[in-house]
Write an enzyme that holds these catalytic residues in place. Structure first.
Site, PDB file in Angstrom:
ATOM      1  N   SER A  45      -6.401   0.477   0.236  1.00 23.01           N
ATOM      2  CA  SER A  45      -6.999   0.175  -1.063  1.00 23.01           C
ATOM      3  C   SER A  45      -6.772  -1.291  -1.424  1.00 23.01           C
ATOM      4  O   SER A  45      -5.656  -1.805  -1.341  1.00 23.01           O
ATOM      5  CB  SER A  45      -6.380   1.058  -2.150  1.00 23.01           C
ATOM      6  OG  SER A  45      -6.645   2.416  -1.902  1.00 23.01           O
ATOM      7  N   HIS A  77     -12.778   3.187  -0.137  1.00 18.82           N
ATOM      8  CA  HIS A  77     -12.418   3.213   1.277  1.00 18.82           C
ATOM      9  C   HIS A  77     -13.692   3.211   2.115  1.00 18.82           C
ATOM     10  O   HIS A  77     -14.606   3.991   1.861  1.00 18.82           O
ATOM     11  CB  HIS A  77     -11.579   4.454   1.607  1.00 18.82           C
ATOM     12  CG  HIS A  77     -10.233   4.452   0.936  1.00 18.82           C
ATOM     13  ND1 HIS A  77      -9.389   5.538   0.993  1.00 18.82           N
ATOM     14  CD2 HIS A  77      -9.588   3.509   0.219  1.00 18.82           C
ATOM     15  CE1 HIS A  77      -8.274   5.258   0.325  1.00 18.82           C
ATOM     16  NE2 HIS A  77      -8.384   4.026  -0.154  1.00 18.82           N
ATOM     17  N   ARG A  98      -8.112   4.854   6.470  1.00 21.07           N
ATOM     18  CA  ARG A  98      -7.210   5.638   7.306  1.00 21.07           C
ATOM     19  C   ARG A  98      -7.351   7.111   6.922  1.00 21.07           C
ATOM     20  O   ARG A  98      -7.970   7.442   5.903  1.00 21.07           O
ATOM     21  CB  ARG A  98      -5.754   5.188   7.098  1.00 21.07           C
ATOM     22  CG  ARG A  98      -5.350   5.216   5.623  1.00 21.07           C
ATOM     23  CD  ARG A  98      -3.863   5.085   5.391  1.00 21.07           C
ATOM     24  NE  ARG A  98      -3.159   4.037   6.081  1.00 21.07           N
ATOM     25  CZ  ARG A  98      -3.036   2.774   5.654  1.00 21.07           C
ATOM     26  NH1 ARG A  98      -3.640   2.410   4.525  1.00 21.07           N
ATOM     27  NH2 ARG A  98      -2.345   1.891   6.339  1.00 21.07           N
ATOM     28  N   HIS A 100      -5.513   9.966   5.293  1.00 20.75           N
ATOM     29  CA  HIS A 100      -4.345  10.115   4.435  1.00 20.75           C
ATOM     30  C   HIS A 100      -3.748  11.523   4.568  1.00 20.75           C
ATOM     31  O   HIS A 100      -4.486  12.507   4.675  1.00 20.75           O
ATOM     32  CB  HIS A 100      -4.713   9.865   2.974  1.00 20.75           C
ATOM     33  CG  HIS A 100      -5.039   8.433   2.674  1.00 20.75           C
ATOM     34  ND1 HIS A 100      -6.284   7.894   2.897  1.00 20.75           N
ATOM     35  CD2 HIS A 100      -4.275   7.428   2.175  1.00 20.75           C
ATOM     36  CE1 HIS A 100      -6.283   6.622   2.547  1.00 20.75           C
ATOM     37  NE2 HIS A 100      -5.072   6.312   2.106  1.00 20.75           N
ATOM     38  N   GLU A 199       3.205   9.015  -8.670  1.00 22.55           N
ATOM     39  CA  GLU A 199       4.608   9.339  -8.858  1.00 22.55           C
ATOM     40  C   GLU A 199       4.941   9.433 -10.356  1.00 22.55           C
ATOM     41  O   GLU A 199       4.339   8.744 -11.185  1.00 22.55           O
ATOM     42  CB  GLU A 199       5.492   8.265  -8.211  1.00 22.55           C
ATOM     43  CG  GLU A 199       5.213   8.016  -6.744  1.00 22.55           C
ATOM     44  CD  GLU A 199       3.970   7.170  -6.492  1.00 22.55           C
ATOM     45  OE1 GLU A 199       3.369   7.292  -5.400  1.00 22.55           O
ATOM     46  OE2 GLU A 199       3.577   6.398  -7.398  1.00 22.55           O
ATOM     47  N   SER A 218       0.770   6.092   1.835  1.00 21.41           N
ATOM     48  CA  SER A 218       0.350   5.883   3.226  1.00 21.41           C
ATOM     49  C   SER A 218       1.385   5.025   3.935  1.00 21.41           C
ATOM     50  O   SER A 218       2.471   4.783   3.432  1.00 21.41           O
ATOM     51  CB  SER A 218      -1.023   5.200   3.263  1.00 21.41           C
ATOM     52  OG  SER A 218      -0.918   3.855   2.785  1.00 21.41           O
ATOM     53  N   ASN A 241      -0.920  -1.997  -9.059  1.00 24.38           N
ATOM     54  CA  ASN A 241      -0.484  -1.460 -10.357  1.00 24.38           C
ATOM     55  C   ASN A 241       1.039  -1.455 -10.405  1.00 24.38           C
ATOM     56  O   ASN A 241       1.699  -1.526  -9.358  1.00 24.38           O
ATOM     57  CB  ASN A 241      -1.004  -0.027 -10.570  1.00 24.38           C
ATOM     58  CG  ASN A 241      -0.579   0.905  -9.450  1.00 24.38           C
ATOM     59  OD1 ASN A 241      -1.234   1.003  -8.405  1.00 24.38           O
ATOM     60  ND2 ASN A 241       0.541   1.594  -9.638  1.00 24.38           N
TER      61      ASN A 241
END
Length: 278
Positions: A45, A77, A98, A100, A199, A218, A241
């Site tokens: 990203s 992506h 990729r 994920h 998270e 990732s 971020n």
């Protein structure tokens, strides 16, 4: 036991998933008419705009045309494999995305991209990602070299007694080259969570307590597979971020994409210069 050495293990060993990677590499060779690639790149990203800056494009192949690859359905992506010729004549194999772990919970699918890069003949891979920053110094738009990682996914692409040495997981040699290109580059420890949820503030605080500087979904699993396949790894994160709880701002994928677009001119130039110097 499979040991990592200067010799690509695809030439001397076998492993579940290696056959599929060889098939994928052969499909790419036939589509692009390029028999060998020297370096692999995986774009995460915020890095999708960097392909054009690397060199002359030899050709592109859709993921759908490569055995073992599939779309992750994530906005921002690029589902293509691109072959690029560098000014010095070397060929670079660039994966616009990729696989994920959060997409299918299939760890062998995650490993497939870097195994395909190894099967193409490459000896090094540049893994990029967008991530959350745990330090006030890592504001959105900041590129950071990955010096090490902490794998909190609870899984690994390795099967059985494959005791791969991870002491130099993120190559000191390649990081030295990157720092020569841009001495201002910071380094940090990347913590991979399984995702796809962002998270929690408590999880971010835990990651920082463990020694993490960056959080994402990732790269750590990719790196384990890459080292097992004999690839030298350079990891580059783009802070898109602040980690949850570092500021009061909520997290959204739209903001991640926007931060990547804003940083695109700088990181595109940086990535191209590093790859040219490898």
């Amino acid at each position: 036991m499979v040991a990592v050495s200067d010799t690509n293990t695809f030439l001397i060993g076998d492993h579940p998933g290696f056959d599929l990677a060889r098939q994928a590499a052969e499909a790419i060779r036939q589509q692009l008419k390029i028999t060998h690639h020297d370096i692999g790149v995986v774009l995460g990203s915020g890095w999708a705009h960097t392909i054009e800056t690397l060199g002359q494009i030899n050709g592109k192949v859709a993921f759908a045309e490569v055995p073992g690859l599939g779309s992750d359905g994530v906005a921002g992506h690029v589902q293509e494999v691109t072959s690029v010729k560098l000014p010095d004549g070397r060929n670079v194999l660039v994966f616009g995305s990729r696989s994920h772990y959060y997409a299918r919970r299939d760890i062998q699918a995650v490993a497939h991209v870097v195994r395909t890069i190894a099967a193409s003949g490459a000896t090094s891979v540049v893994l990029t990602n967008g991530c959350g920053g745990l330090s006030a110094d890592f504001i959105p738009g900041t590129p950071v070299l990955i010096s090490d990682h902490i794998n909190l996914t609870g899984t690994t692409p390795l099967v059985g007694p494959e005791f791969v040495d991870m002491t130099d997981a993120y190559s000191r040699r390649l990081r030295t080259i990157a720092k020569r290109v841009d001495p201002s580059l910071a380094e940090g420890v990347y913590v991979q969570f399984a995702g796809p949820q962002y998270e929690t503030p408590a999880e971010v605080a835990m990651a920082a307590t463990l020694g993490g500087d960056l959080v994402g979904m990732s790269t750590a699993l990719d790196t384990i597979a890459a080292r097992h396949a004999g690839l030298e790894v350079l990891g580059l994160s783009l802070v898109t971020n602040a980690g949850a709880g570092v500021t009061d701002a909520p997290l959204s994928h739209e903001d991640v994409i926007a931060a990547g677009q804003t940083a695109a001119p700088r990181v595109s130039k940086l990535l191209a210069e590093i790859i040219h110097a490898i």
